[in-house]
Design an enzyme around this catalytic site. Structure first.
Site, PDB file in Angstrom:
ATOM      1  N   THR A 126      44.002 -43.800  -9.709  1.00 59.52           N
ATOM      2  CA  THR A 126      44.113 -43.441  -8.298  1.00 59.52           C
ATOM      3  C   THR A 126      43.953 -44.647  -7.377  1.00 59.52           C
ATOM      4  OG1 THR A 126      42.967 -42.218  -6.539  1.00 59.52           O
ATOM      5  CG2 THR A 126      41.633 -42.844  -8.424  1.00 59.52           C
ATOM      6  N   ASP A 127      44.522 -44.543  -6.195  1.00 59.77           N
ATOM      7  CA  ASP A 127      44.341 -45.609  -5.195  1.00 59.77           C
ATOM      8  C   ASP A 127      42.885 -45.711  -4.729  1.00 59.77           C
ATOM      9  OD1 ASP A 127      44.171 -43.326  -3.569  1.00 59.77           O
ATOM     10  OD2 ASP A 127      45.844 -43.857  -2.277  1.00 59.77           O
ATOM     11  N   GLU A 128      42.085 -44.674  -5.024  1.00 64.54           N
ATOM     12  CA  GLU A 128      40.694 -44.692  -4.547  1.00 64.54           C
ATOM     13  C   GLU A 128      39.861 -45.770  -5.226  1.00 64.54           C
ATOM     14  OE1 GLU A 128      38.746 -41.090  -3.676  1.00 64.54           O
ATOM     15  OE2 GLU A 128      40.576 -40.052  -3.127  1.00 64.54           O
ATOM     16  N   TYR A 150      33.475 -39.916  -7.490  1.00 60.94           N
ATOM     17  CA  TYR A 150      34.783 -39.701  -8.138  1.00 60.94           C
ATOM     18  C   TYR A 150      35.495 -41.034  -8.344  1.00 60.94           C
ATOM     19  CZ  TYR A 150      39.857 -39.032  -8.279  1.00 60.94           C
ATOM     20  OH  TYR A 150      41.193 -39.135  -8.605  1.00 60.94           O
ATOM     21  N   LYS A 154      36.518 -42.941 -11.873  1.00 57.05           N
ATOM     22  CA  LYS A 154      37.899 -43.310 -12.242  1.00 57.05           C
ATOM     23  C   LYS A 154      37.989 -44.813 -12.510  1.00 57.05           C
ATOM     24  CE  LYS A 154      41.176 -41.091 -12.342  1.00 57.05           C
ATOM     25  NZ  LYS A 154      41.792 -40.297 -13.439  1.00 57.05           N
TER      26      LYS A 154
HETATM   27  P1  NAD Z   1      43.447 -31.325 -11.236  1.00 59.06           P
HETATM   28  O1  NAD Z   1      42.002 -31.253 -10.877  1.00 59.06           O
HETATM   29  O2  NAD Z   1      44.415 -30.423 -10.588  1.00 59.06           O
HETATM   30  O3  NAD Z   1      43.610 -31.118 -12.823  1.00 59.06           O
HETATM   31  C1  NAD Z   1      42.756 -31.705 -13.743  1.00 59.06           C
HETATM   32  C2  NAD Z   1      43.029 -31.070 -15.108  1.00 59.06           C
HETATM   33  O4  NAD Z   1      42.208 -31.744 -16.081  1.00 59.06           O
HETATM   34  C3  NAD Z   1      42.695 -29.587 -15.173  1.00 59.06           C
HETATM   35  O5  NAD Z   1      43.722 -28.893 -15.835  1.00 59.06           O
HETATM   36  C4  NAD Z   1      41.408 -29.550 -16.002  1.00 59.06           C
HETATM   37  O6  NAD Z   1      41.257 -28.355 -16.745  1.00 59.06           O
HETATM   38  C5  NAD Z   1      41.600 -30.750 -16.902  1.00 59.06           C
HETATM   39  N1  NAD Z   1      40.331 -31.302 -17.409  1.00 59.06           N
HETATM   40  C6  NAD Z   1      39.216 -31.611 -16.686  1.00 59.06           C
HETATM   41  N2  NAD Z   1      38.262 -32.074 -17.509  1.00 59.06           N
HETATM   42  C7  NAD Z   1      38.786 -32.083 -18.762  1.00 59.06           C
HETATM   43  C8  NAD Z   1      38.287 -32.486 -20.024  1.00 59.06           C
HETATM   44  N3  NAD Z   1      37.033 -32.951 -20.176  1.00 59.06           N
HETATM   45  N4  NAD Z   1      39.096 -32.378 -21.100  1.00 59.06           N
HETATM   46  C9  NAD Z   1      40.360 -31.889 -20.967  1.00 59.06           C
HETATM   47  N5  NAD Z   1      40.871 -31.487 -19.792  1.00 59.06           N
HETATM   48  C10 NAD Z   1      40.095 -31.584 -18.709  1.00 59.06           C
HETATM   49  O7  NAD Z   1      43.837 -32.858 -11.018  1.00 59.06           O
HETATM   50  P2  NAD Z   1      45.168 -33.509 -10.412  1.00 59.06           P
HETATM   51  O8  NAD Z   1      45.085 -33.532  -8.950  1.00 59.06           O
HETATM   52  O9  NAD Z   1      46.346 -32.911 -11.087  1.00 59.06           O
HETATM   53  O10 NAD Z   1      44.963 -34.999 -10.929  1.00 59.06           O
HETATM   54  C11 NAD Z   1      45.435 -35.378 -12.222  1.00 59.06           C
HETATM   55  C12 NAD Z   1      45.121 -36.841 -12.433  1.00 59.06           C
HETATM   56  O11 NAD Z   1      45.732 -37.621 -11.418  1.00 59.06           O
HETATM   57  C13 NAD Z   1      43.630 -37.176 -12.375  1.00 59.06           C
HETATM   58  O12 NAD Z   1      43.349 -38.154 -13.341  1.00 59.06           O
HETATM   59  C14 NAD Z   1      43.432 -37.734 -10.965  1.00 59.06           C
HETATM   60  O13 NAD Z   1      42.355 -38.630 -10.952  1.00 59.06           O
HETATM   61  C15 NAD Z   1      44.760 -38.423 -10.767  1.00 59.06           C
HETATM   62  N6  NAD Z   1      45.223 -38.555  -9.369  1.00 59.06           N
HETATM   63  C16 NAD Z   1      45.265 -37.464  -8.544  1.00 59.06           C
HETATM   64  C17 NAD Z   1      45.774 -37.607  -7.251  1.00 59.06           C
HETATM   65  C18 NAD Z   1      45.848 -36.437  -6.301  1.00 59.06           C
HETATM   66  O14 NAD Z   1      46.133 -36.649  -5.116  1.00 59.06           O
HETATM   67  N7  NAD Z   1      45.629 -35.200  -6.737  1.00 59.06           N
HETATM   68  C19 NAD Z   1      46.222 -38.860  -6.811  1.00 59.06           C
HETATM   69  C20 NAD Z   1      46.139 -39.958  -7.677  1.00 59.06           C
HETATM   70  C21 NAD Z   1      45.651 -39.776  -8.971  1.00 59.06           C
HETATM   71  O1  DAU Z   2      44.088 -40.931  -2.908  1.00 52.67           O
HETATM   72  C1  DAU Z   2      44.252 -40.288  -4.132  1.00 52.67           C
HETATM   73  C2  DAU Z   2      43.226 -39.197  -4.235  1.00 52.67           C
HETATM   74  O2  DAU Z   2      43.621 -38.196  -3.306  1.00 52.67           O
HETATM   75  C3  DAU Z   2      43.078 -38.614  -5.623  1.00 52.67           C
HETATM   76  O3  DAU Z   2      42.618 -39.603  -6.502  1.00 52.67           O
HETATM   77  C4  DAU Z   2      42.103 -37.433  -5.612  1.00 52.67           C
HETATM   78  O4  DAU Z   2      42.086 -36.816  -6.883  1.00 52.67           O
HETATM   79  C5  DAU Z   2      42.576 -36.426  -4.581  1.00 52.67           C
HETATM   80  O5  DAU Z   2      41.619 -35.396  -4.472  1.00 52.67           O
HETATM   81  C6  DAU Z   2      42.768 -37.093  -3.217  1.00 52.67           C
HETATM   82  O6  DAU Z   2      41.495 -37.496  -2.654  1.00 52.67           O
HETATM   83  P1  DAU Z   2      41.166 -37.277  -1.083  1.00 52.67           P
HETATM   84  O7  DAU Z   2      39.719 -37.208  -0.926  1.00 52.67           O
HETATM   85  O8  DAU Z   2      41.920 -38.241  -0.250  1.00 52.67           O
HETATM   86  O9  DAU Z   2      41.896 -35.836  -0.912  1.00 52.67           O
HETATM   87  P2  DAU Z   2      41.413 -34.498  -0.176  1.00 52.67           P
HETATM   88  O10 DAU Z   2      42.560 -33.553  -0.231  1.00 52.67           O
HETATM   89  O11 DAU Z   2      40.091 -34.021  -0.657  1.00 52.67           O
HETATM   90  O12 DAU Z   2      41.234 -35.004   1.322  1.00 52.67           O
HETATM   91  C7  DAU Z   2      42.303 -35.613   2.020  1.00 52.67           C
HETATM   92  C8  DAU Z   2      41.762 -36.031   3.379  1.00 52.67           C
HETATM   93  O13 DAU Z   2      41.473 -34.841   4.129  1.00 52.67           O
HETATM   94  C9  DAU Z   2      40.473 -36.808   3.295  1.00 52.67           C
HETATM   95  O14 DAU Z   2      40.440 -37.801   4.318  1.00 52.67           O
HETATM   96  C10 DAU Z   2      39.395 -35.778   3.570  1.00 52.67           C
HETATM   97  C11 DAU Z   2      40.090 -34.787   4.502  1.00 52.67           C
HETATM   98  N1  DAU Z   2      39.644 -33.387   4.350  1.00 52.67           N
HETATM   99  C12 DAU Z   2      39.666 -32.821   3.134  1.00 52.67           C
HETATM  100  C13 DAU Z   2      39.218 -31.538   2.944  1.00 52.67           C
HETATM  101  C14 DAU Z   2      39.235 -30.909   1.571  1.00 52.67           C
HETATM  102  C15 DAU Z   2      39.206 -32.679   5.471  1.00 52.67           C
HETATM  103  O15 DAU Z   2      39.215 -33.201   6.617  1.00 52.67           O
HETATM  104  N2  DAU Z   2      38.767 -31.414   5.279  1.00 52.67           N
HETATM  105  C16 DAU Z   2      38.731 -30.806   4.077  1.00 52.67           C
HETATM  106  O16 DAU Z   2      38.284 -29.628   3.970  1.00 52.67           O
END
Ligand code: NAD
Ligand code: DAU
Length: 341
Positions: A126-128, A150, A154
């Site tokens: 992730t970019d985080e 988190y 990562k």
């Molecule tokens: P998500 O939370 O929707 O899904 C996570 C999945 O992993 C779920 O199906 C869960 O059951 C499974 N899981 C959790 N713990 C596990 C374990 N111990 N063993 C096997 N499976 C397990 O997540 P997402 O948003 O689809 O993110 C997927 C990946 O992409 C993650 O690695 C996250 O860090 C990365 N990512 C997410 C975002 C975003 O914006 N959502 C952005 C950049 C990177």
């Molecule tokens: O940047 C990549 C990441 O993006 C991924 O690695 C993470 O898995 C994914 O959860 C996401 O992280 P963020 O914290 O940026 O996403 P989130 O949707 O939780 O929040 C997006 C922005 O919105 C953040 O600045 C917080 C704000 N927010 C979020 C929630 C849930 C609110 O203002 N209110 C809310 O209730």
């Protein structure tokens, strides 16, 4: 590459990747390995249930025996690790599971993959990991400065991937994606939470001033970025997968409300997230150089996303029950009844 283990693919991005891979590469076998935590949902994989090149195995990536058995049984030659605890707010409330999966789980996956002789190992990150980016754009060689539990977990997982490449010569690649949105996203993240709450005319808890900046990437573009790195990424390298679409949270929410047809008066400024990063922004020239390009623009992708949640209430209403309501209360009850910072 023939038998690909895709971990965490019952979740949001992993399931989009599994659906894409099964349909795009019928000559690959896609084996999904997922623990089915609160975020895992087999409904996300229903569209490929009957495909002959898809299998599902329930398991934990930190369970060494289960990982070893699965690698052997399906003669896995490639691993794509999406499995993670992924929600920043939950990592603030209760970080244990983040260490278990995002750090220990990645290590177990690497170690068993090495022993089994897996070829390519792709870690989805992730970019985080770069932390708050006040100005400019993160490039792949930047220092890690993660700020939430988190992001730190990562970063820890990623560093172990690097160590297995350097120390053991494993063929590893890493993707670092930006804020991803689209269908099947668990309604705890900003967009699916706010769309589904808005559909029910509920207040939308916007943290702080709402002027934080995120770089929004449509899930289908994230998936093709991972595919590009899987097939053409250089061993040992990391690649940013960016949306190049920076927006203030409040503007994202206003655009969403216009599409849902609900008033901006639903927005409620609430006390901020602890340690809240103001801005993420990445340069993705390196990914472009291996032939990736984005296919979706934000307004169309957002409209498609809103349409999907509108048309698929069956999917998210089932989720927004039971434990979900306990989490919602813990995260939002006090915030929604307090004045913003
Ligand atoms: P998500 O939370 O929707 O899904 C996570 C999945 O992993 C779920 O199906 C869960 O059951 C499974 N899981 C959790 N713990 C596990 C374990 N111990 N063993 C096997 N499976 C397990 O997540 P997402 O948003 O689809 O993110 C997927 C990946 O992409 C993650 O690695 C996250 O860090 C990365 N990512 C997410 C975002 C975003 O914006 N959502 C952005 C950049 C990177
Ligand atoms: O940047 C990549 C990441 O993006 C991924 O690695 C993470 O898995 C994914 O959860 C996401 O992280 P963020 O914290 O940026 O996403 P989130 O949707 O939780 O929040 C997006 C922005 O919105 C953040 O600045 C917080 C704000 N927010 C979020 C929630 C849930 C609110 O203002 N209110 C809310 O209730």
């Amino acid at each position: 590459m023939k038998n690909i283990l895709v971990t965490g693919a019952a979740g949001f991005i992993g399931s989009a990747f599994a659906r894409y891979m099964v349909n795009t590469y019928p000559h690959y076998n896609i084996i999904v390995f997922d623990k089915l935590t609160y975020a895992g949902n087999l409904n996300n994989l229903t569209p490929i249930d009957d495909e002959p090149n898809y299998r599902f195995v329930r398991g934990d990536i930190a369970d060494r025996d289960a990982v070893r058995r699965t690698l052997a049984e399906y003669q896995i030659d490639t691993v794509v690790n999406f499995a993670a605890e992924s929600h920043v707010d939950r990592s603030i409330l209760q970080p244990d599971a983040f260490i278990h999966t995002d750090v220990v789980g990645v290590y177990i996956m690497l170690d068993e993959s090495k022993k089994h002789g897996v070829g390519r190992f792709l870690q989805v990150s992730t970019d985080e990991v770069y932390g708050d980016v006040e100005s400019g754009y993160s490039v792949e060689t930047d220092t890690f400065l993660p700020n939430s539990p988190y992001a730190a977990s990562k970063a820890g997982g990623e560093l172990m991937v690097r160590a297995y490449h350097v120390t053991h010569g494993m063929d590893t690649v890493i993707t670092r994606g930006s804020n991803t949105f689209g269908p099947y996203q668990y309604p705890e993240k900003l967009l699916p939470l706010f769309i589904t709450e808005a559909l029910d005319d509920k207040p939308l808890p916007l943290y702080g001033d709402g002027l934080q900046v995120r770089d929004w990437l449509y899930v289908e573009d994230h998936v093709t970025g991972v595919d590009a790195v899987l097939h053409r990424g250089e061993s040992g390298e990391a690649y940013n997968v960016a949306g190049e679409n920076e927006l203030h949270n409040i503007d994202v929410v206003k655009q969403m409300l216009a599409l849902v047809g609900k008033p901006e008066s639903l927005i409620k400024h609430v006390p901020d997230r602890e340690g809240h990063d103001r801005r993420y922004a990445m340069n993705c020239d390196k990914l472009r150089a291996i032939g990736w390009e984005r296919r979706y623009n934000f307004p169309d992708a957002l409209a498609e996303t809103v349409r999907w949640y509108h048309d698929n209430e069956w999917w998210w209403r089932e989720i927004k029950t039971g434990d979900y309501l306990d989490y919602f209360k813990q995260q939002y009850a006090a915030r929604l009844s307090a004045d913003a910072d």
